[in-house]
Design a protein around this motif. Structure first.
Motif, PDB file in Angstrom:
ATOM      1  N   GLU A 106       0.814  -1.206   0.000  1.00  0.00           N
ATOM      2  CA  GLU A 106       0.000   0.000   0.000  1.00  0.00           C
ATOM      3  C   GLU A 106       0.856   1.267   0.000  1.00  0.00           C
ATOM      4  OE1 GLU A 106      -0.250  -2.516   1.998  1.00  0.00           O
ATOM      5  OE2 GLU A 106      -2.277  -3.358   1.825  1.00  0.00           O
ATOM      6  N   THR A 107       1.975   1.222   0.734  1.00  0.00           N
ATOM      7  CA  THR A 107       2.841   2.399   0.793  1.00  0.00           C
ATOM      8  C   THR A 107       3.445   2.712  -0.571  1.00  0.00           C
ATOM      9  OG1 THR A 107       3.382   1.935   3.114  1.00  0.00           O
ATOM     10  CG2 THR A 107       4.857   3.413   1.923  1.00  0.00           C
TER      11      THR A 107
ATOM     12  N   ARG B 164       2.195   1.914  -3.462  1.00  0.00           N
ATOM     13  CA  ARG B 164       1.093   2.394  -4.292  1.00  0.00           C
ATOM     14  C   ARG B 164       0.785   3.859  -4.009  1.00  0.00           C
ATOM     15  NH1 ARG B 164      -3.928   0.096  -1.990  1.00  0.00           N
ATOM     16  NH2 ARG B 164      -3.614   1.924  -0.656  1.00  0.00           N
ATOM     17  N   ASP B 165       0.729   4.228  -2.725  1.00  0.00           N
ATOM     18  CA  ASP B 165       0.360   5.597  -2.359  1.00  0.00           C
ATOM     19  C   ASP B 165       1.434   6.602  -2.776  1.00  0.00           C
ATOM     20  OD1 ASP B 165      -1.907   4.524  -1.281  1.00  0.00           O
ATOM     21  OD2 ASP B 165      -1.230   4.626   0.811  1.00  0.00           O
TER      22      ASP B 165
ATOM     23  N   THR C 267       1.386   9.779  -5.935  1.00  0.00           N
ATOM     24  CA  THR C 267       1.658  11.218  -5.810  1.00  0.00           C
ATOM     25  C   THR C 267       2.442  11.753  -7.003  1.00  0.00           C
ATOM     26  OG1 THR C 267       3.778  10.978  -4.641  1.00  0.00           O
ATOM     27  CG2 THR C 267       1.762  10.962  -3.296  1.00  0.00           C
TER      28      THR C 267
ATOM     29  N   TYR D 297       4.812   6.838   8.041  1.00  0.00           N
ATOM     30  CA  TYR D 297       3.579   6.527   7.304  1.00  0.00           C
ATOM     31  C   TYR D 297       3.224   5.057   7.500  1.00  0.00           C
ATOM     32  CZ  TYR D 297       0.258   6.460   3.384  1.00  0.00           C
ATOM     33  OH  TYR D 297      -0.872   6.344   2.609  1.00  0.00           O
ATOM     34  N   ARG D 298       1.932   4.782   7.635  1.00  0.00           N
ATOM     35  CA  ARG D 298       1.429   3.424   7.850  1.00  0.00           C
ATOM     36  C   ARG D 298       2.227   2.721   8.947  1.00  0.00           C
ATOM     37  NH1 ARG D 298      -2.441   1.620   4.441  1.00  0.00           N
ATOM     38  NH2 ARG D 298      -2.831   2.827   2.535  1.00  0.00           N
TER      39      ARG D 298
ATOM     40  N   ALA E 124      -3.765   8.946   3.863  1.00  0.00           N
ATOM     41  CA  ALA E 124      -3.145   8.958   2.537  1.00  0.00           C
ATOM     42  C   ALA E 124      -3.378  10.271   1.807  1.00  0.00           C
ATOM     43  CB  ALA E 124      -3.681   7.790   1.707  1.00  0.00           C
TER      44      ALA E 124
END
Length: 413
Positions: A233-234, A236-237, A241, A307-308, A333
């Motif tokens: 997920e990190t 992807r996020d 950007t 993050y996360r 996010a």
């Protein structure tokens, strides 16, 4: 606390300054990294240094089982670790039970310390619990110093009987004092001197070494030596950007490394021996747990974003890193792009705080001067002479546990 982290000066080699014993634990790599650097600096100050893993001091397979259980909780059921961590921090009774379990290591730890040590250092909370109890009940007459590795201070980090604590930031020092810690001093993080600000030339060389693109911004993603976290997920996020390409270090987690490669992530590494160079190659560090990697990145002049986060210590570290202005904590996010833009500016937020002292200077300030009389454990069969020793040592404890040391801290490093 504006300023910069100073690269540790190469210490003058002074011999015959006594013996130091350092206890750590192989739960991740942060506790060991701090212990290794403290041991290196103590050796540079002329001490003979013995390093021990606390888990190896427990009987039988207890240490391995404890480490495996912690690893599996984080990997397979992070919610269970969150519950355990919170319960231990809130409940003094439960913390005491864990502390009593740790006492199974007492005999081996006393044997490791021996009778000629000048000082004992712990970078792991359960080791500190055992050492503090030994100091409090008079079985150990060597000063014990706990090096707090995190910005957040769990209840188990503080033990009655420990002579002093070093904290890597004032926010951690305040927490330790609130829990009753004795002699808390704010110090520079014990970071390997290979971590220092790199030049543009060093960045270009590091990118070539790791096969990274010569142009563009790179975000370095880390999850500790075990490679734990929501990396899919990190990645992807951050990719969404459009601000940076991801460089992922998976540590010992081969399953994660293979999975990310299968997903088409271009720059994925397993265990990396030359982390200073990889940090020099990148423009921002994205982390999820706090601890040693944060200090190493900041020593390299690399902005840090949380993050996360991992559960338990990951969340509490994130809170206090954010509060201290060391690393912003992105909780949503939707806020990631704004925070990354700030981190990737030519002049991001103030990266280099100025702490109070070199940790080894503080540790040696708590230890007696090396002399002809051996120090160390008190024999279990006590006589009048031993009881007199204990009374004298208890009377010599520094202050009331809340004071500071009488030396010029800023010149110590």
């Amino acid at each position: 606390m504006a300023g910069r982290i100073r690269r540790p000066a190469r210490p003058t080699q002074v011999r015959d300054q006594g013996r130091a014993v350092v206890f750590s634990a192989r739960v991740g790599a942060g506790h060991d990294a701090a212990a290794n650097e403290i041991a290196r600096r103590l050796a540079g100050a002329g001490l003979q240094v013995d390093r021990h893993d606390f888990l190896d001091q427990l009987p039988g397979a207890a240490g391995r089982m404890m480490c495996d259980s912690y690893h599996n909780m984080l990997l397979a059921a992070p919610w269970s670790y969150q519950m355990l961590y919170g319960a231990l921090d809130r409940s003094r009774a439960l913390s005491l039970q864990v502390s009593f379990f740790s006492a199974l290591s007492t005999r081996r730890m006393l044997d490791a310390i021996g009778t000629d040590a000048r000082v004992v250092v712990s970078t792991y909370p359960l080791a500190g619990q055992v050492l503090g109890r030994l100091r409090a009940n008079g079985r150990l007459r060597v000063p014990v110093v706990t090096y707090l590795t995190d910005y957040s201070v769990h209840r188990l980090w503080v033990a009655a009987g420990v002579d002093g604590h070093t904290a890597v930031h004032d926010v951690a020092a305040a927490q330790a004092r609130a829990l009753g810690a004795a002699q808390v001093v704010t110090v520079d993080p014990a970071v390997d001197p290979r971590f220092f600000p790199g030049s543009e030339t060093a960045k270009a060389q590091a990118r070539a070494k790791f096969g990274l693109p010569a142009e563009g911004k790179l975000a370095l993603l880390v999850g500790g030596s075990w490679g734990i976290g929501d990396f899919d997920e990190t990645v992807r996020d951050i990719t969404a950007t459009g601000l940076a390409r991801c460089v992922v270090v998976c540590g010992q987690n081969e399953d994660l490394r293979r999975r990310l490669i299968e997903q088409g992530v271009q720059h994925v590494y397993g265990w990396v021996d030359d982390m200073p160079a990889l940090m020099h190659a990148c423009d921002v560090l994205i982390q999820n747990a706090g601890g040693m990697t944060v200090y190493e990145a900041r020593a390299c002049g690399l902005p840090v974003v949380t993050y996360r986060t991992l559960p338990g210590h990951g969340e509490t570290n994130a809170q206090y890193l954010d509060e201290a202005g060391t690393a912003p904590w992105v909780r949503d996010a939707a806020d990631l792009r704004t925070t990354l833009e700030k981190a990737l500016q030519d002049r991001p937020w103030d990266l280099m705080p100025d702490f109070a002292a070199d940790p080894v200077t503080v540790i040696l300030g708590m230890a007696p001067q090396h002399g002809p009389d051996p120090l160390g454990r008190i024999p279990k069969q006590r006589d009048r002479k031993n009881r007199r020793w204990e009374r004298r040592l208890r009377g010599a404890r520094l202050g009331d546990g809340q004071g500071e040391f009488d030396f010029e801290a800023r010149g110590a490093a």
